[in-house]
Write a protein that holds these residues in place. Sequence first.
Motif, short mmCIF file in Angstrom:
data_model
loop_
_atom_site.label_atom_id
_atom_site.label_comp_id
_atom_site.label_asym_id
_atom_site.label_seq_id
_atom_site.Cartn_x
_atom_site.Cartn_y
_atom_site.Cartn_z
N LYS A 954 -2.20 -0.74 6.64
CA LYS A 954 -1.67 -1.95 6.13
C LYS A 954 -2.21 -3.60 6.46
O LYS A 954 -2.80 -3.61 7.80
N LEU A 955 -2.79 -4.20 5.72
CA LEU A 955 -3.46 -5.41 6.30
C LEU A 955 -2.60 -6.45 5.47
O LEU A 955 -2.18 -6.88 4.95
N ARG A 956 -1.91 -7.22 6.49
CA ARG A 956 -1.25 -8.82 6.62
C ARG A 956 -1.79 -9.85 6.10
O ARG A 956 -2.72 -10.05 6.65
N PRO A 957 -1.54 -10.80 5.35
CA PRO A 957 -1.77 -11.55 5.12
C PRO A 957 -2.35 -12.87 5.84
O PRO A 957 -0.78 -12.96 6.83
N LYS A 958 -3.02 -14.01 5.85
CA LYS A 958 -2.72 -15.28 6.92
C LYS A 958 -1.39 -15.93 6.40
O LYS A 958 -0.95 -16.05 5.48
N GLU A 959 -0.69 -16.59 7.46
CA GLU A 959 0.36 -17.25 7.68
C GLU A 959 0.06 -18.60 6.76
O GLU A 959 -0.86 -18.97 6.79
N GLY A 960 1.22 -19.09 5.74
CA GLY A 960 1.04 -20.25 4.86
C GLY A 960 0.58 -20.00 4.08
O GLY A 960 0.35 -21.80 3.75
N TYR A 963 -0.80 -15.78 -1.31
CA TYR A 963 -1.30 -14.06 -0.99
C TYR A 963 -0.92 -13.59 -1.35
O TYR A 963 -0.36 -13.87 -2.84
N PHE A 964 -1.88 -12.53 -2.21
CA PHE A 964 -2.28 -11.75 -3.18
C PHE A 964 -1.64 -10.38 -2.76
O PHE A 964 -1.02 -10.12 -1.19
N ASP A 965 -0.28 -9.67 -3.57
CA ASP A 965 -0.09 -8.16 -3.52
C ASP A 965 -0.80 -7.24 -3.47
O ASP A 965 -0.56 -6.93 -5.30
N VAL A 966 -1.47 -6.49 -2.87
CA VAL A 966 -2.03 -5.53 -3.34
C VAL A 966 -1.91 -4.33 -2.72
O VAL A 966 -1.62 -4.09 -1.89
N ALA A 967 -1.50 -3.09 -3.93
CA ALA A 967 -1.50 -1.89 -3.40
C ALA A 967 -1.94 -0.72 -3.86
O ALA A 967 -2.83 -0.78 -5.01
N ALA A 968 -2.90 -0.33 -3.05
CA ALA A 968 -3.76 0.80 -3.66
C ALA A 968 -2.97 2.29 -3.19
O ALA A 968 -1.88 2.63 -1.82
N ILE A 969 -2.75 3.46 -4.35
CA ILE A 969 -2.82 5.03 -3.72
C ILE A 969 -3.61 5.91 -3.94
O ILE A 969 -4.78 5.85 -4.77
N VAL A 970 -4.37 6.24 -2.78
CA VAL A 970 -5.83 7.37 -3.00
C VAL A 970 -6.06 8.57 -2.66
O VAL A 970 -4.83 8.37 -0.83
N MET A 993 -4.88 -11.22 1.26
CA MET A 993 -4.06 -10.43 0.72
C MET A 993 -3.43 -9.81 1.67
O MET A 993 -3.23 -9.47 3.22
N ASN A 994 -2.14 -8.91 1.08
CA ASN A 994 -1.01 -8.70 2.23
C ASN A 994 -1.48 -7.04 0.91
O ASN A 994 -0.54 -6.23 -0.15
N LEU A 995 -1.77 -6.07 1.74
CA LEU A 995 -2.69 -5.29 1.57
C LEU A 995 -1.75 -3.84 2.24
O LEU A 995 -1.95 -3.53 3.45
N ARG A 996 -1.09 -2.40 1.01
CA ARG A 996 -0.99 -1.41 1.70
C ARG A 996 -1.76 -0.76 0.59
O ARG A 996 -2.35 -0.65 -0.29
N VAL A 997 -2.81 0.74 1.93
CA VAL A 997 -2.90 1.83 0.52
C VAL A 997 -2.33 2.49 1.58
O VAL A 997 -2.55 3.32 2.65
N PHE A 998 -1.98 3.81 0.49
CA PHE A 998 -0.82 4.83 0.33
C PHE A 998 -1.56 5.95 0.16
O PHE A 998 -2.24 6.02 -1.00
N MET A 999 -1.91 6.67 1.36
CA MET A 999 -2.59 8.84 1.44
C MET A 999 -1.36 8.98 -0.17
O MET A 999 -0.83 9.42 0.05
#
Length: 1284
Positions: A954-960, A963-970, A993-999
């Motif tokens: 998980k990588l959180r976006p800069k406040e204020g 942001y792009f909501d990015v989700a990856a499944i890999v 971006m608000n990134l979440r990479v799911f295993m």
Amino acid sequence: MGILIAVLGIWFSSSLVKADSKAVTTSLTTKWSSTPLLLETSEFLSEEGQEKFWNFVEASENIKTAEHDGSDYSSYQEMLKVACQTLSPLQQNLLKFSLSLRSYSAAVQAFQQIAADESPPEGCTLFFVVHGEKTCDFDSLGNLLQAASDRPKPFLFKGDHKYPASNPESPVVILYAEIGSEEFYRQHRRLVSKAEAGEITYVLRHYIANPSKEKVYLSGYGVELAIKSTEYKAKDDTQVKGTDVNATVIDENDPIDEVQGFLFGKLRQLYPDLSEELKELRKHLVESTNEMAPLKVWQLQDLSFQTAARILTAPPVDALMVMKDLSQNFPTKARAITKTVVSSELRAEIEENQKYFKGTLGLQPGDSALFINGLLIDLDTQDIFSLIDVLRNEARVMEGLHSLGIEGISLHNVLKLNIQPSDSDYAVDIRSPAISWINNLEVDSRYNSWPSSVQELLRPTFPGVIRQIRKNFHNFVLIVDPTHETTAELLNVAEMFFSNHIPLRIGLVFVVNDSEDVDGLQDAGVALLRTYNYVAQEMDNNYAFQTVMSIYNKVKTGDQLKVEHVVSVLEKQYPYVEINSVLGIDSAYDQNRKAARAYYEQTGVGPLPVVLFNGMPFQKDQLDPDDLETVTMHKILETTSIFQRAVYLGELANDQDVVEYIMNQPNVVPRINSRILRSDREYLDLTGMNNHFVDDFARFTTLDSKEKTAAVANSMTYLTKKGMSSKEIYDDSFVRPVTFWIVGDFDKPSGRQLLYDAIKHQKSSNNVRISMINNPSEEPNSQNTIVAKAIWAALQTQTSNNAKNFITKMAKEETVKALEAGADILEFAVGGMDTNIFKEAFESPKMDFVLSHAIYCRDVLKLKKGQRAVISNGRIIGPLEDGEMFNQDDFHLLENIILKTSGQKIKSQIQQLGFEEDLASDLVMKVDALLSAQPKGEARIEYQFFEERYSAVKLRPKEGETYFDVAAIVDPVTRDAQRLAPLLLVLNQLINMNLRVFMNCQSKLSDMPLKSFYRYVLEPEISFTAENNFAPGPIAKFLDMPQSPLFTLNLNTPESWMVESVRTPYDLDNIFLEEVESVVAAEYELEYLLLEGHCYDITTGQPPRGLQFTLGTSSSPVIVDTIVMANLGYFQLKANPGAWTLRLRKGRSEDIYRIYSHDGTDSPPEANEVIVVLNNFKSKIIKVKVQKKFDMMNEDLLSDGTNENESGFWESLKWGFTGGQKNEDVKQDKDDVLNIFSVASGHLYERFLRIMMLSVLKHTKTPLKFWFLKNYLSPTFKRNKELR
């Protein structure tokens, strides 16, 4: 220091001297010369809008004169400084990324090719083209312009840069020049002054007189170094000579250079005197890391989970880098990964998430997916160039929403709204007396044996069976002109349905000349209508229909209906009737004559003939008799399922009138207006926010288009159905989701009528608010703007209700006539008006609002003086033609569409944000314009993942910030992970971006999941050398590779790229690093961009197998050729950036066929020549429909013609396979050639190939022709002079 020396000493005592570490590098360049970044930047900005392009052209003059040190870096920064003045930080990053990708190099090169096709005059750095005539001298332009009207205007491409102030009626001057040169700016200023004076239409195309000798280094592709099986010998033993190939590997001064925790870059700085010892230690650590001994089966089983665990134990900021390193170098990392422990929490969470992935997203364990703001990015089909388009579109919308005050979660909720225009067809009401029904399933005796209950719809039947039920579920209406040549065929289809007991109620509408002076003895259409009415009265509609069919049976195919055809049948069937009494001037059989035409015009269903199915018109291409039968049957089956659902849910009962039920559906409207329903729609940019208004004309003229629109919106006061002025607080706080801006000259009858119809419609709707923009027909003054000023004064000074009543009076013609006759404006004041304030505003000499509106209509709406238009929630519908009807029914349809697709959805979201009513209505309008303007794409996917505590990076976006909501499944041990990790790393540098990479790991592996090393060539920005010059370009680097395996090198490029290896002495199919001195440098070249297409014969609906196309230019008509395949009509042509003309090949292809229509091309559908422009690196797929010429209907394309006069590759193939002879008894021609096809890959097999060729040449006297697949051949083989 002592510890380090001790480590080195221990290592030296226990190590053997081994060979230096080896590397493999790969680069990919274009065939064309490197294009200036200044021109590529201008192309990027042109996609943001032509205004930004021309502003950049003007501003770029200052770049060369700016003070800097003359280095590449400082020039680049100066250019960015100018380009980024109007760009947001996110757009600036995307510009830098585009320049790094060189994605607009193809666009610049396309213009270069177009210029080359014009044959530039000798010795000119720039030149002008005026309707086909060229000159380098501006002074001679006047003479060319004088005679320009005698020559046809040039074809302008979609990507052309046309100066905004150009006069479309004037001659077109195309300037071919390079932005940035002094000569360009001098000539540019001259052309601008001519364009602003209305003398010319100024078009700019890029032309580089002295192209660079460098090539463009490309990125956005993958390179695989796969471990090759050595079960059989494939490696050539020949010693490689001449390895002086340019190779860029890792710099000795790399500041990090980390190996197994040792930072050798830092160590080299701290201990320069130990550089040799550090080099040896690094080499030992790399070799111990690169151990590739086979793993046991039990060690393989959990590798995927163990890799995920290793990634997830790293800090979030480093996790993507770890995933990239492990996946791209997996063969050497696998043994170390086997020692990783997988926690039970991680395993349980991954398995829990996998249930959701499978059930909701259809993903199996090991599958991958990437979502950006809910949009699925298909890693297999979408290349990086398509992805950057997605990012730009998303950035425009998100920044637009942000500027409107919508942020955070609310922004993403609005973004997820699916408001694209639906594909559901609109229908017109068929309950009109103008329709003459020839049967009725519910009452006619011929259908007595059919069941009459709607419950029969729920009875099980075999698939595809049409249910015969005595209900008018399916209504088929033909609206035809009896004299049209296609009418007979359409009526034959209707008769076929009727005679075969298809459950269709069939209706007829005959649209004929409705002038009372025309009778049936003069006009065949009137004669047929009167005959139909006569027989219908004497017998019934069914019998009248049979009589009509008898009349058309007299008409020969291809002929038109004539009066004598009608008379002959009438005399035969009714010999006792006086023909004059039926067809003549005093006929009493004119029923529905005027009503039919009125119904046709009122419904607005388009040009005749028209076929309606339950009120929905069929498309024109579905009216072919063969297609119509099939399409109608499909419609019956399709609507049956809708009725089944309605019956099942209790919405349709047995005692209900089925036709009433159908006509009460929300898609039924009184009138279908094609202008409203068309798919190509234009929207205003309403995202501008400022404090300007239209009553300050001097200030208004200085604003750009976006700011002008904001000023107009700021100045609007709206009419609403009830309540007070829209600038006051409403009691009911009602948000109105539909906003109409009525544009027209309200001092002319046409403008007033449009306004009157809008106000009349508003009386029936509480969802609508209306305001006006005046577009004067002539230069405005106090005399010709009386009505416009009265409307403006009422809106500014009166309550909404009083203003509406007063404006309604102003829109009536009798009011205007009275005013023209000298009546006082206050005579028309309505009760409750504050006449003093109104009169003061009306008599004010200030005309700023009229002048501002006129400028706005000209510059932004692109309307001519006095033209009308309707702007609905930012969508421009217009310009309306003189006399074009746009009435209450059209406003009803427009409101219906907005409410159904976007208005209500956006309204509900805006209401949740708690804005005040007036601001909320404004916001609905602006958000609708922003979202609806986006290109139609796939729907966003709603995903709600269960757990992300243990199994997600998980990588959180800069406040204020937006942001792009990015989700990856890999799965981290798959090819997708090898590509996805570097992509996400680059995206992380480009966008917030608000990134979440799911295993999504696989369990119980039985084989090594990855047997290759991989590099994805992608950089977020152009890189520079230490001397501030441009770095050579992005390349793939495989450093410190193990030396024992045999490798094969593969490129994974976008589908439309055709690349080949152009320079390397090594065998890239069999790389054995033990025999390599240091670096294997492979250089590839983008040889062609593929133009793909599908072709169909419209007569048969099948691909015209064997049809040949050619691609060329005006100067070289045939550069490449191809053949249409039987499989899906597929064809493929090799091309490069530029404008190309697609033609049928001369010979049998051109003799038998003609191009009927084309889609996806860059020329208008009616154009004689099919022009295709390739100006980017993405796939280009076109569709071509062809038709046999009338006198060639029975010709077979593949049969032998008397003189085919065809040559080229495909003709050679035919002679190679068949010998060109059909009779086996014919003796061998002395000119026969023996064609030998061969595929060879790798140096060893190329040696075998040379041996085979020599052997064949020695043992045959027949002329030989060898065919090779060039892409598989090595550069060494292709350069072999003996083969030429």
